[in-house]
Motif scaffolding. Structure first.
Motif, PDB file in Angstrom:
ATOM      1  N   LEU A 238       0.831  -1.206   0.000  1.00 54.15           N
ATOM      2  CA  LEU A 238       0.000   0.000   0.000  1.00 54.15           C
ATOM      3  C   LEU A 238       0.869   1.261   0.000  1.00 54.15           C
ATOM      4  O   LEU A 238       0.578   2.222  -0.718  1.00 54.15           O
ATOM      5  N   LEU A 239       1.942   1.236   0.773  1.00 51.42           N
ATOM      6  CA  LEU A 239       2.828   2.397   0.846  1.00 51.42           C
ATOM      7  C   LEU A 239       3.608   2.594  -0.454  1.00 51.42           C
ATOM      8  O   LEU A 239       3.811   3.731  -0.888  1.00 51.42           O
ATOM      9  N   ILE A 240       4.029   1.516  -1.084  1.00 49.24           N
ATOM     10  CA  ILE A 240       4.747   1.627  -2.358  1.00 49.24           C
ATOM     11  C   ILE A 240       3.838   2.236  -3.429  1.00 49.24           C
ATOM     12  O   ILE A 240       4.253   3.143  -4.172  1.00 49.24           O
ATOM     13  N   LEU A 241       2.606   1.764  -3.504  1.00 53.99           N
ATOM     14  CA  LEU A 241       1.653   2.336  -4.464  1.00 53.99           C
ATOM     15  C   LEU A 241       1.453   3.829  -4.204  1.00 53.99           C
ATOM     16  O   LEU A 241       1.371   4.628  -5.140  1.00 53.99           O
ATOM     17  N   THR A 242       1.389   4.186  -2.930  1.00 58.45           N
ATOM     18  CA  THR A 242       1.236   5.592  -2.567  1.00 58.45           C
ATOM     19  C   THR A 242       2.456   6.385  -2.997  1.00 58.45           C
ATOM     20  O   THR A 242       2.341   7.452  -3.604  1.00 58.45           O
ATOM     21  N   PHE A 243       3.648   5.851  -2.717  1.00 61.79           N
ATOM     22  CA  PHE A 243       4.892   6.565  -3.006  1.00 61.79           C
ATOM     23  C   PHE A 243       5.104   6.798  -4.499  1.00 61.79           C
ATOM     24  O   PHE A 243       5.574   7.869  -4.900  1.00 61.79           O
TER      25      PHE A 243
ATOM     26  N   ALA B 138       7.928  13.753   1.242  1.00 63.21           N
ATOM     27  CA  ALA B 138       8.978  13.386   0.283  1.00 63.21           C
ATOM     28  C   ALA B 138       8.554  13.762  -1.133  1.00 63.21           C
ATOM     29  O   ALA B 138       9.363  14.294  -1.907  1.00 63.21           O
ATOM     30  N   GLN B 139       7.293  13.514  -1.472  1.00 58.79           N
ATOM     31  CA  GLN B 139       6.811  13.851  -2.812  1.00 58.79           C
ATOM     32  C   GLN B 139       6.829  15.357  -3.042  1.00 58.79           C
ATOM     33  O   GLN B 139       7.176  15.823  -4.130  1.00 58.79           O
ATOM     34  N   ILE B 140       6.470  16.118  -2.029  1.00 56.73           N
ATOM     35  CA  ILE B 140       6.511  17.585  -2.147  1.00 56.73           C
ATOM     36  C   ILE B 140       7.936  18.049  -2.416  1.00 56.73           C
ATOM     37  O   ILE B 140       8.183  18.866  -3.311  1.00 56.73           O
TER      38      ILE B 140
ATOM     39  N   VAL C 156       9.031  17.126  -5.999  1.00 59.00           N
ATOM     40  CA  VAL C 156       8.431  18.016  -6.994  1.00 59.00           C
ATOM     41  C   VAL C 156       9.131  19.378  -6.974  1.00 59.00           C
ATOM     42  O   VAL C 156       9.485  19.928  -8.033  1.00 59.00           O
ATOM     43  N   ILE C 157       9.362  19.925  -5.786  1.00 59.56           N
ATOM     44  CA  ILE C 157      10.045  21.222  -5.678  1.00 59.56           C
ATOM     45  C   ILE C 157      11.452  21.130  -6.265  1.00 59.56           C
ATOM     46  O   ILE C 157      11.875  21.982  -7.048  1.00 59.56           O
ATOM     47  N   PHE C 158      12.187  20.076  -5.915  1.00 61.76           N
ATOM     48  CA  PHE C 158      13.559  19.907  -6.398  1.00 61.76           C
ATOM     49  C   PHE C 158      13.602  19.850  -7.917  1.00 61.76           C
ATOM     50  O   PHE C 158      14.399  20.540  -8.554  1.00 61.76           O
TER      51      PHE C 158
ATOM     52  N   GLY D 203       2.205  10.406   5.768  1.00 63.45           N
ATOM     53  CA  GLY D 203       2.640  11.800   5.880  1.00 63.45           C
ATOM     54  C   GLY D 203       4.067  12.003   5.398  1.00 63.45           C
ATOM     55  O   GLY D 203       4.365  12.977   4.692  1.00 63.45           O
ATOM     56  N   LEU D 204       4.955  11.082   5.739  1.00 61.57           N
ATOM     57  CA  LEU D 204       6.344  11.174   5.279  1.00 61.57           C
ATOM     58  C   LEU D 204       6.435  11.015   3.767  1.00 61.57           C
ATOM     59  O   LEU D 204       7.235  11.698   3.111  1.00 61.57           O
ATOM     60  N   ILE D 205       5.624  10.133   3.215  1.00 58.57           N
ATOM     61  CA  ILE D 205       5.595   9.957   1.755  1.00 58.57           C
ATOM     62  C   ILE D 205       5.134  11.250   1.081  1.00 58.57           C
ATOM     63  O   ILE D 205       5.725  11.693   0.092  1.00 58.57           O
ATOM     64  N   ILE D 206       4.104  11.873   1.625  1.00 55.37           N
ATOM     65  CA  ILE D 206       3.600  13.117   1.049  1.00 55.37           C
ATOM     66  C   ILE D 206       4.676  14.205   1.123  1.00 55.37           C
ATOM     67  O   ILE D 206       4.905  14.932   0.141  1.00 55.37           O
TER      68      ILE D 206
END
Length: 92
Positions: A35-40, A73-75, A78-80, A68-71
């Motif tokens: 579930l976490l991998i799909l989210t990431f 990391a994704q932010i 995207v910024i980077f 929350g950590l995945i979100i």
């Protein structure tokens, strides 16, 4: 890229909903790791929607922290990449 985001979010949503159904029916569950991998990999919207709609995993503090950590990391990713594309990586 847009098609990938749509497809991965649909897959994630249905995977979370399937896991909820399996939980209710006392069947073998889908691993949290899956579930976490799909989210990431891009299914964040599908994951969050399924969690809210089906009230799935919302009382699991440890799981919510990982989401929350995945979100976060994704932010940052995207910024980077946006800064890199704009050629302003020296700002950081």
């Amino acid at each position: 890229m847009l098609y990938f985001i749509i497809v991965i979010n649909l897959i994630t949503f249905f995977t979370f909903s399937l896991d909820k159904w399996k939980a209710v029916k006392n069947r073998r569950r889908i691993s949290e790791f899956s579930l976490l991998i799909l989210t990431f990999i891009g299914g964040t919207i599908g994951a969050v929607l399924a969690m809210v709609i089906f009230r799935h995993k919302v009382s699991k503090t440890n799981f919510l922290l990982k989401i929350g950590l995945i979100i976060l990391a994704q932010i940052f990713i995207v910024i980077f990449f946006n800064l890199k594309i704009l050629n302003v990586e020296n700002v950081l």
